[in-house]
Design a protein around this motif. Structure first.
Motif, PDB file in Angstrom:
ATOM      1  N   PRO A 192      44.502  44.143  61.472  1.00 34.78           N
ATOM      2  CA  PRO A 192      45.563  43.568  60.660  1.00 34.78           C
ATOM      3  C   PRO A 192      45.416  42.273  60.434  1.00 34.78           C
ATOM      4  N   LEU A 193      44.781  41.329  61.506  1.00 34.27           N
ATOM      5  CA  LEU A 193      44.577  39.997  61.152  1.00 34.27           C
ATOM      6  C   LEU A 193      43.654  39.817  60.286  1.00 34.27           C
ATOM      7  N   ALA A 194      42.520  40.699  60.165  1.00 34.92           N
ATOM      8  CA  ALA A 194      41.454  40.647  59.341  1.00 34.92           C
ATOM      9  C   ALA A 194      41.918  41.187  57.744  1.00 34.92           C
ATOM     10  N   GLU A 195      42.606  42.118  57.848  1.00 34.75           N
ATOM     11  CA  GLU A 195      43.067  42.572  56.310  1.00 34.75           C
ATOM     12  C   GLU A 195      43.991  41.725  55.873  1.00 34.75           C
ATOM     13  N   HIS A 196      44.874  41.149  56.478  1.00 33.12           N
ATOM     14  CA  HIS A 196      45.966  40.437  56.024  1.00 33.12           C
ATOM     15  C   HIS A 196      45.016  38.947  55.358  1.00 33.12           C
ATOM     16  N   ALA A 197      44.338  38.672  56.227  1.00 29.51           N
ATOM     17  CA  ALA A 197      43.600  37.220  55.680  1.00 29.51           C
ATOM     18  C   ALA A 197      42.911  37.603  54.526  1.00 29.51           C
ATOM     19  N   THR A 198      42.363  38.723  54.495  1.00 28.39           N
ATOM     20  CA  THR A 198      41.537  39.124  53.161  1.00 28.39           C
ATOM     21  C   THR A 198      42.464  39.262  51.923  1.00 28.39           C
ATOM     22  N   TYR A 199      43.735  39.845  52.153  1.00 27.79           N
ATOM     23  CA  TYR A 199      44.764  40.009  51.015  1.00 27.79           C
ATOM     24  C   TYR A 199      45.230  38.754  50.656  1.00 27.79           C
ATOM     25  N   LEU A 200      45.472  37.663  51.687  1.00 31.41           N
ATOM     26  CA  LEU A 200      45.993  36.367  51.257  1.00 31.41           C
ATOM     27  C   LEU A 200      44.922  35.663  50.525  1.00 31.41           C
ATOM     28  N   GLU A 201      43.642  35.723  50.855  1.00 36.07           N
ATOM     29  CA  GLU A 201      42.687  34.849  50.072  1.00 36.07           C
ATOM     30  C   GLU A 201      42.520  35.322  48.734  1.00 36.07           C
ATOM     31  N   ALA A 202      42.691  36.777  48.603  1.00 34.39           N
ATOM     32  CA  ALA A 202      42.439  37.268  47.325  1.00 34.39           C
ATOM     33  C   ALA A 202      43.823  37.015  46.289  1.00 34.39           C
ATOM     34  N   ALA A 203      44.692  36.922  46.830  1.00 34.09           N
ATOM     35  CA  ALA A 203      45.917  36.491  46.153  1.00 34.09           C
ATOM     36  C   ALA A 203      45.933  35.227  45.720  1.00 34.09           C
ATOM     37  N   ARG A 204      45.579  34.303  46.672  1.00 35.55           N
ATOM     38  CA  ARG A 204      45.481  33.021  46.545  1.00 35.55           C
ATOM     39  C   ARG A 204      44.523  32.385  45.535  1.00 35.55           C
ATOM     40  N   TRP A 205      43.417  33.286  45.330  1.00 30.29           N
ATOM     41  CA  TRP A 205      42.718  32.583  44.222  1.00 30.29           C
ATOM     42  C   TRP A 205      43.058  33.098  42.636  1.00 30.29           C
ATOM     43  N   LEU A 206      43.830  34.424  43.051  1.00 23.86           N
ATOM     44  CA  LEU A 206      44.470  34.751  41.486  1.00 23.86           C
ATOM     45  C   LEU A 206      45.384  33.756  41.165  1.00 23.86           C
ATOM     46  N   CYS A 207      46.150  33.159  42.049  1.00 28.36           N
ATOM     47  CA  CYS A 207      47.162  32.316  41.592  1.00 28.36           C
ATOM     48  C   CYS A 207      46.716  30.916  41.106  1.00 28.36           C
ATOM     49  N   TYR A 208      45.423  30.429  41.620  1.00 34.12           N
ATOM     50  CA  TYR A 208      44.722  29.406  41.213  1.00 34.12           C
ATOM     51  C   TYR A 208      43.956  29.726  39.943  1.00 34.12           C
ATOM     52  N   ARG A 209      43.715  30.724  39.696  1.00 34.98           N
ATOM     53  CA  ARG A 209      42.922  31.113  38.500  1.00 34.98           C
ATOM     54  C   ARG A 209      43.973  31.044  37.336  1.00 34.98           C
ATOM     55  N   ALA A 210      45.282  31.463  37.607  1.00 30.82           N
ATOM     56  CA  ALA A 210      46.153  31.383  36.652  1.00 30.82           C
ATOM     57  C   ALA A 210      46.666  29.940  36.393  1.00 30.82           C
ATOM     58  N   LEU A 211      46.558  29.134  37.220  1.00 24.33           N
ATOM     59  CA  LEU A 211      46.964  27.526  36.987  1.00 24.33           C
ATOM     60  C   LEU A 211      45.690  26.920  36.314  1.00 24.33           C
ATOM     61  N   TRP A 212      44.452  27.286  36.801  1.00 26.67           N
ATOM     62  CA  TRP A 212      43.302  26.561  36.249  1.00 26.67           C
ATOM     63  C   TRP A 212      43.367  27.087  34.639  1.00 26.67           C
ATOM     64  N   ALA A 213      43.658  28.323  34.249  1.00 28.66           N
ATOM     65  CA  ALA A 213      43.868  28.774  32.879  1.00 28.66           C
ATOM     66  C   ALA A 213      44.871  28.053  32.076  1.00 28.66           C
ATOM     67  N   ARG A 214      45.849  27.685  32.680  1.00 28.98           N
ATOM     68  CA  ARG A 214      46.854  26.795  32.116  1.00 28.98           C
ATOM     69  C   ARG A 214      46.411  25.337  31.994  1.00 28.98           C
ATOM     70  N   GLN A 215      45.822  24.868  32.898  1.00 34.54           N
ATOM     71  CA  GLN A 215      45.328  23.476  32.690  1.00 34.54           C
ATOM     72  C   GLN A 215      44.408  23.331  31.584  1.00 34.54           C
ATOM     73  N   VAL A 216      43.303  24.358  31.454  1.00 36.05           N
ATOM     74  CA  VAL A 216      42.488  24.159  30.360  1.00 36.05           C
ATOM     75  C   VAL A 216      43.097  24.638  29.142  1.00 36.05           C
ATOM     76  N   GLY A 217      44.122  25.272  28.997  1.00 34.83           N
ATOM     77  CA  GLY A 217      44.872  25.650  27.700  1.00 34.83           C
ATOM     78  C   GLY A 217      44.333  26.994  27.379  1.00 34.83           C
ATOM     79  N   GLN A 218      43.894  27.904  28.170  1.00 32.38           N
ATOM     80  CA  GLN A 218      43.632  29.280  27.914  1.00 32.38           C
ATOM     81  C   GLN A 218      44.756  30.375  27.999  1.00 32.38           C
ATOM     82  N   PRO A 219      44.919  31.168  27.472  1.00 25.50           N
ATOM     83  CA  PRO A 219      46.051  32.272  27.799  1.00 25.50           C
ATOM     84  C   PRO A 219      46.253  32.786  29.127  1.00 25.50           C
TER      85      PRO A 219
END
Length: 385
Positions: free
Chosen positions: A286-313
């Motif tokens: 479970p530690l391994a599984e949830h560490a993976t999920y957290l990492e994946a969700a984390r970069w989804l959030c940063y992808r959205a913020l990066w898109a906002r920063q560079v003016g992409q939809p």
């Protein structure tokens, strides 16, 4: 070549805030979380660290409009949430309120109100949700009737962060005769104005955020307190929510990371059947599984913020961040509670408190069902020939 690296400046700032989160915020998290009083001391410390001025004009005490950086704001929010998920809501709220005021407020309003927000001397709120229009924000009924020198506001707003401690509020109201998203404007409302009353709505978590309601009965708002273009406030609100949804995802993930770290340490200390429980797959997997999920969700959030920063939809990316990241975080915190056994459920430990605080974000700023509607609309639009 795609880069997932933060800048040297961002990394240095993150390290500074991480030390603060671990040494100052985390030790007193439970004590603050159990109180309905806003954490002014911690909020002032955030101001001293420069958190509340990111992306705001220097003339009003901010770090400079050129430094507007959604990614940095997200990084700040995630890092602070490791220590206290409630205190960490400050940069998100600033991104919603102060930034909107700086972009669309009058010179008089900006000079009067932004400096005190940046200095941590005051907080503001954003009032959209109503008793009869939660997810359907365009169905609001609060009205703004034009009068000499401004407008008269009448209506009720609920589920407002900082309702009990804010000195000002961004209130969205529609002009008489308008329907749906048309005719909605944003107004900066001083909370001490005649005709304003507050009501406390404490929940099972997030108590220091002072959730509550406000009622307005013919409250006068002067012309200079109009924020943005008259009649187009709904579009502005949705634009800013696209930042907050991703940032709130990181807020939840930062809190979950703290719980998962606590569970990992506990698993390496607790013994059962003659060995550390970390050696059992029922704990380590479970530690391994949830560490993976957290990492994946984390970069989804940063992808959205990066898109906002560079003016992409990024409307669909922000919606993905908002429905998935809080759920991933909540699942991870629950797993950490189970690894701790009865101690995880105990009020003597912070995990149960984080569970209750993070659960709020399954609803706040739009439910997961609303986010999925937004995502599905984008998916279907891409398939149209």
């Amino acid at each position: 070549m795609i880069s997932f690296a933060f800048t040297d400046e961002q990394e240095a700032y993150r390290a500074e805030l991480a030390r603060y989160a671990r040494t100052r915020l985390l030790p007193a998290y439970r004590r603050r979380a159990e109180s309905t009083e806003f954490s002014w001391e911690a909020h002032k410390e955030l101001a001293a660290l420069g958190v509340l001025g990111i992306g705001l004009p220097e003339e009003y005490g901010g770090a400079g409009a050129d430094s507007h950086d959604p990614v940095t704001l997200g990084l700040v929010t995630e890092t602070l949430a490791y220590g206290d998920v409630n205190v960490a809501a400050a940069p998100v709220q600033s991104g919603l309120v102060a930034a909107q005021l700086a972009e669309g407020g009058s010179r008089e309003a900006c000079e009067r109100y932004i400096p005190e927000l940046v200095a941590g001397d005051a907080v503001s709120g954003i009032a959209v949700t109503e008793p009869g229009s939660g997810s359907d924000a365009a169905g609001m009924r609060t009205v703004a009737v034009p009068v000499a020198g401004g407008w008269s506001l009448t209506g009720e707003k609920i589920a407002i962060t900082h309702a009990m401690c804010a000195s000002t509020m961004l209130v969205y109201a529609r002009h008489p005769g308008s329907t749906r998203s048309r005719g909605i404007s944003c107004f900066l409302l001083p909370m001490d104005a005649t005709g304003v009353t507050r009501g406390h709505m404490p929940g099972m978590g997030c108590l220091p955020l002072g959730w509550g309601s406000i009622a307005m009965d013919g409250v006068f708002v002067p012309e200079e307190n109009l924020v943005g273009e008259e009649g187009r406030g709904f579009a502005s609100a949705m634009h800013h929510f696209e930042f907050s949804r991703s940032a709130l995802g990181l807020l939840c993930l930062g809190a979950a990371r703290a719980s998962l770290d606590e569970a990992a340490r506990y698993a390496q200390q607790r013994e059962a059947f003659g060995q550390k429980i970390a050696e059992f797959q029922g704990v380590s997997f479970p530690l391994a599984e949830h560490a993976t999920y957290l990492e994946a969700a984390r970069w989804l959030c940063y992808r959205a913020l990066w898109a906002r920063q560079v003016g992409q939809p990024h409307t669909d990316l922000a919606a993905m961040s908002k429905w998935w990241a809080p759920q991933v975080a909540l699942d991870a915190i629950q797993a950490a509670m189970k690894i701790h056994g009865n101690l995880g459920y105990s009020c003597e430990f912070p995990i149960q408190q984080r569970f209750r605080d993070v659960m709020a974000y399954l609803v706040a700023d739009g439910t997961s069902e609303i986010q999925k509607r937004i995502i599905a609309r984008a998916v279907l639009a891409k398939t149209v020939n």
